[in-house]
Design a protein around this motif. Sequence first.
Motif, PDB file in Angstrom:
ATOM      1  N   HIS A  35       0.830  -1.205   0.000  1.00  0.00           N
ATOM      2  CA  HIS A  35       0.000   0.000   0.000  1.00  0.00           C
ATOM      3  C   HIS A  35       0.865   1.255   0.000  1.00  0.00           C
ATOM      4  O   HIS A  35       0.533   2.247  -0.662  1.00  0.00           O
ATOM      5  CB  HIS A  35      -0.937  -0.013   1.199  1.00  0.00           C
ATOM      6  CG  HIS A  35      -2.113  -0.911   1.014  1.00  0.00           C
ATOM      7  ND1 HIS A  35      -3.281  -0.783   1.726  1.00  0.00           N
ATOM      8  CD2 HIS A  35      -2.312  -1.958   0.180  1.00  0.00           C
ATOM      9  CE1 HIS A  35      -4.143  -1.704   1.341  1.00  0.00           C
ATOM     10  NE2 HIS A  35      -3.561  -2.435   0.417  1.00  0.00           N
ATOM     11  N   PHE A  38       2.104   1.561  -3.518  1.00  0.00           N
ATOM     12  CA  PHE A  38       1.014   1.934  -4.421  1.00  0.00           C
ATOM     13  C   PHE A  38       0.700   3.423  -4.315  1.00  0.00           C
ATOM     14  O   PHE A  38       0.461   4.092  -5.324  1.00  0.00           O
ATOM     15  CB  PHE A  38      -0.249   1.128  -4.092  1.00  0.00           C
ATOM     16  CG  PHE A  38      -0.143  -0.345  -4.387  1.00  0.00           C
ATOM     17  CD1 PHE A  38       0.679  -0.821  -5.387  1.00  0.00           C
ATOM     18  CD2 PHE A  38      -0.892  -1.262  -3.662  1.00  0.00           C
ATOM     19  CE1 PHE A  38       0.775  -2.184  -5.667  1.00  0.00           C
ATOM     20  CE2 PHE A  38      -0.819  -2.616  -3.928  1.00  0.00           C
ATOM     21  CZ  PHE A  38       0.017  -3.079  -4.929  1.00  0.00           C
ATOM     22  N   PHE A  43      -0.560   2.295  -8.546  1.00  0.00           N
ATOM     23  CA  PHE A  43      -0.761   0.846  -8.572  1.00  0.00           C
ATOM     24  C   PHE A  43      -0.091   0.212  -9.787  1.00  0.00           C
ATOM     25  O   PHE A  43       0.640  -0.779  -9.669  1.00  0.00           O
ATOM     26  CB  PHE A  43      -2.256   0.526  -8.559  1.00  0.00           C
ATOM     27  CG  PHE A  43      -2.560  -0.945  -8.590  1.00  0.00           C
ATOM     28  CD1 PHE A  43      -2.515  -1.693  -7.424  1.00  0.00           C
ATOM     29  CD2 PHE A  43      -2.891  -1.582  -9.775  1.00  0.00           C
ATOM     30  CE1 PHE A  43      -2.787  -3.057  -7.433  1.00  0.00           C
ATOM     31  CE2 PHE A  43      -3.171  -2.947  -9.803  1.00  0.00           C
ATOM     32  CZ  PHE A  43      -3.115  -3.673  -8.628  1.00  0.00           C
ATOM     33  N   ASP A  44      -0.343   0.775 -10.969  1.00  0.00           N
ATOM     34  CA  ASP A  44       0.167   0.157 -12.196  1.00  0.00           C
ATOM     35  C   ASP A  44       1.687   0.216 -12.303  1.00  0.00           C
ATOM     36  O   ASP A  44       2.304  -0.656 -12.923  1.00  0.00           O
ATOM     37  CB  ASP A  44      -0.471   0.821 -13.417  1.00  0.00           C
ATOM     38  CG  ASP A  44      -1.949   0.484 -13.549  1.00  0.00           C
ATOM     39  OD1 ASP A  44      -2.338  -0.611 -13.114  1.00  0.00           O
ATOM     40  OD2 ASP A  44      -2.709   1.327 -14.065  1.00  0.00           O
ATOM     41  N   LYS A  69      -1.772  -9.320  -7.789  1.00  0.00           N
ATOM     42  CA  LYS A  69      -1.423  -8.024  -7.202  1.00  0.00           C
ATOM     43  C   LYS A  69      -2.677  -7.309  -6.716  1.00  0.00           C
ATOM     44  O   LYS A  69      -2.666  -6.653  -5.663  1.00  0.00           O
ATOM     45  CB  LYS A  69      -0.675  -7.173  -8.226  1.00  0.00           C
ATOM     46  CG  LYS A  69      -0.128  -5.863  -7.647  1.00  0.00           C
ATOM     47  CD  LYS A  69       0.793  -5.145  -8.617  1.00  0.00           C
ATOM     48  CE  LYS A  69       0.046  -4.473  -9.726  1.00  0.00           C
ATOM     49  NZ  LYS A  69       0.888  -3.517 -10.491  1.00  0.00           N
ATOM     50  N   GLU A  70      -3.773  -7.443  -7.473  1.00  0.00           N
ATOM     51  CA  GLU A  70      -5.028  -6.800  -7.086  1.00  0.00           C
ATOM     52  C   GLU A  70      -5.519  -7.299  -5.733  1.00  0.00           C
ATOM     53  O   GLU A  70      -6.079  -6.543  -4.936  1.00  0.00           O
ATOM     54  CB  GLU A  70      -6.098  -7.044  -8.156  1.00  0.00           C
ATOM     55  CG  GLU A  70      -5.943  -6.226  -9.424  1.00  0.00           C
ATOM     56  CD  GLU A  70      -4.878  -6.771 -10.356  1.00  0.00           C
ATOM     57  OE1 GLU A  70      -4.560  -6.106 -11.355  1.00  0.00           O
ATOM     58  OE2 GLU A  70      -4.357  -7.881 -10.082  1.00  0.00           O
ATOM     59  N   VAL A  73      -4.618  -5.495  -2.564  1.00  0.00           N
ATOM     60  CA  VAL A  73      -5.431  -4.316  -2.267  1.00  0.00           C
ATOM     61  C   VAL A  73      -6.830  -4.712  -1.823  1.00  0.00           C
ATOM     62  O   VAL A  73      -7.381  -4.152  -0.865  1.00  0.00           O
ATOM     63  CB  VAL A  73      -5.527  -3.402  -3.509  1.00  0.00           C
ATOM     64  CG1 VAL A  73      -6.424  -2.208  -3.229  1.00  0.00           C
ATOM     65  CG2 VAL A  73      -4.145  -2.941  -3.936  1.00  0.00           C
ATOM     66  N   TYR A 122      -6.634   5.169  -0.377  1.00  0.00           N
ATOM     67  CA  TYR A 122      -7.052   3.815  -0.740  1.00  0.00           C
ATOM     68  C   TYR A 122      -8.266   3.852  -1.672  1.00  0.00           C
ATOM     69  O   TYR A 122      -8.281   3.200  -2.722  1.00  0.00           O
ATOM     70  CB  TYR A 122      -7.382   3.044   0.536  1.00  0.00           C
ATOM     71  CG  TYR A 122      -7.901   1.640   0.314  1.00  0.00           C
ATOM     72  CD1 TYR A 122      -7.049   0.606  -0.039  1.00  0.00           C
ATOM     73  CD2 TYR A 122      -9.260   1.349   0.475  1.00  0.00           C
ATOM     74  CE1 TYR A 122      -7.519  -0.682  -0.227  1.00  0.00           C
ATOM     75  CE2 TYR A 122      -9.740   0.069   0.287  1.00  0.00           C
ATOM     76  CZ  TYR A 122      -8.868  -0.945  -0.061  1.00  0.00           C
ATOM     77  OH  TYR A 122      -9.333  -2.215  -0.255  1.00  0.00           O
ATOM     78  N   MET A 125      -7.434   5.149  -5.127  1.00  0.00           N
ATOM     79  CA  MET A 125      -6.768   4.117  -5.920  1.00  0.00           C
ATOM     80  C   MET A 125      -7.795   3.123  -6.472  1.00  0.00           C
ATOM     81  O   MET A 125      -7.712   2.720  -7.644  1.00  0.00           O
ATOM     82  CB  MET A 125      -5.723   3.397  -5.070  1.00  0.00           C
ATOM     83  CG  MET A 125      -4.944   2.322  -5.793  1.00  0.00           C
ATOM     84  SD  MET A 125      -3.530   1.731  -4.817  1.00  0.00           S
ATOM     85  CE  MET A 125      -4.364   1.142  -3.337  1.00  0.00           C
ATOM     86  N   THR A 129      -8.256   2.953 -10.737  1.00  0.00           N
ATOM     87  CA  THR A 129      -7.574   1.817 -11.360  1.00  0.00           C
ATOM     88  C   THR A 129      -8.612   0.831 -11.878  1.00  0.00           C
ATOM     89  O   THR A 129      -9.328   0.210 -11.091  1.00  0.00           O
ATOM     90  CB  THR A 129      -6.654   1.115 -10.344  1.00  0.00           C
ATOM     91  OG1 THR A 129      -5.808   2.072  -9.714  1.00  0.00           O
ATOM     92  CG2 THR A 129      -5.809   0.054 -11.028  1.00  0.00           C
ATOM     93  N   LEU A 132      -8.823  -2.679 -10.327  1.00  0.00           N
ATOM     94  CA  LEU A 132      -9.269  -2.645  -8.937  1.00  0.00           C
ATOM     95  C   LEU A 132     -10.748  -2.308  -8.852  1.00  0.00           C
ATOM     96  O   LEU A 132     -11.465  -2.831  -7.992  1.00  0.00           O
ATOM     97  CB  LEU A 132      -8.455  -1.626  -8.139  1.00  0.00           C
ATOM     98  CG  LEU A 132      -6.979  -1.949  -7.938  1.00  0.00           C
ATOM     99  CD1 LEU A 132      -6.292  -0.829  -7.174  1.00  0.00           C
ATOM    100  CD2 LEU A 132      -6.799  -3.277  -7.208  1.00  0.00           C
TER     101      LEU A 132
END
Length: 207
Positions: A35, A38, A43-44, A69-70, A73, A122, A125, A129, A132
Amino acid sequence: MNENARTTDHPARKPPGLRERMRATVQAEVVEVAHRLFIEQGFDRTTVDQIAAEVGLSRASLFRYFGTKEEIVLGRLVDSGRQIAEALAARPDNERPWEALRRAFDVLTQANEQAPQQTLAYLRMLQETPSLRAGHYEKQLSWQELLVPEIARRLGVEPDRPEDTRPSALAAAALACLDVAATAWVACEGTVPLAMLLDRAMGALRD
């Protein structure tokens, strides 16, 4: 039906063993490090290899804790859904389902008040994204499934009657209001409390 009549005795849960505790500790460390990266990099632009290196794991080991990876989160949303469902079940029996849902969401609004800037980052993001955002939608569908049985009980609806759409409609509408409030909260940079925005959103469907 009194409060005691709808509760059943469950055997005491076995405390987690050493392996489970160690796994939880590593997962928490991965989430914390990921986090931070990120938020700092986006994130990417943050790679799984970067996260693994900072935690001291190999890429393969990290994927044994999180499948994607997702999921690093989105994993916390599973616990959030359980907390909301538990809060809903704990509301007074004489409370109308819509009001009980609103009060159940207090577990989120109160937690957000404790760390508003981290929560804003959070949610931003999640909203910005695409991968996400799609995962968030899937998690909220699972929240709906958790909420529907308790709403059905409050409405006196048999759980095996899918033709009665009221429980699902109430759960879906409440979660939509929560999304609207969260989006507005991010847009206004948290200057208006999330709880107030949620009151407005849910109140619009009650008026």
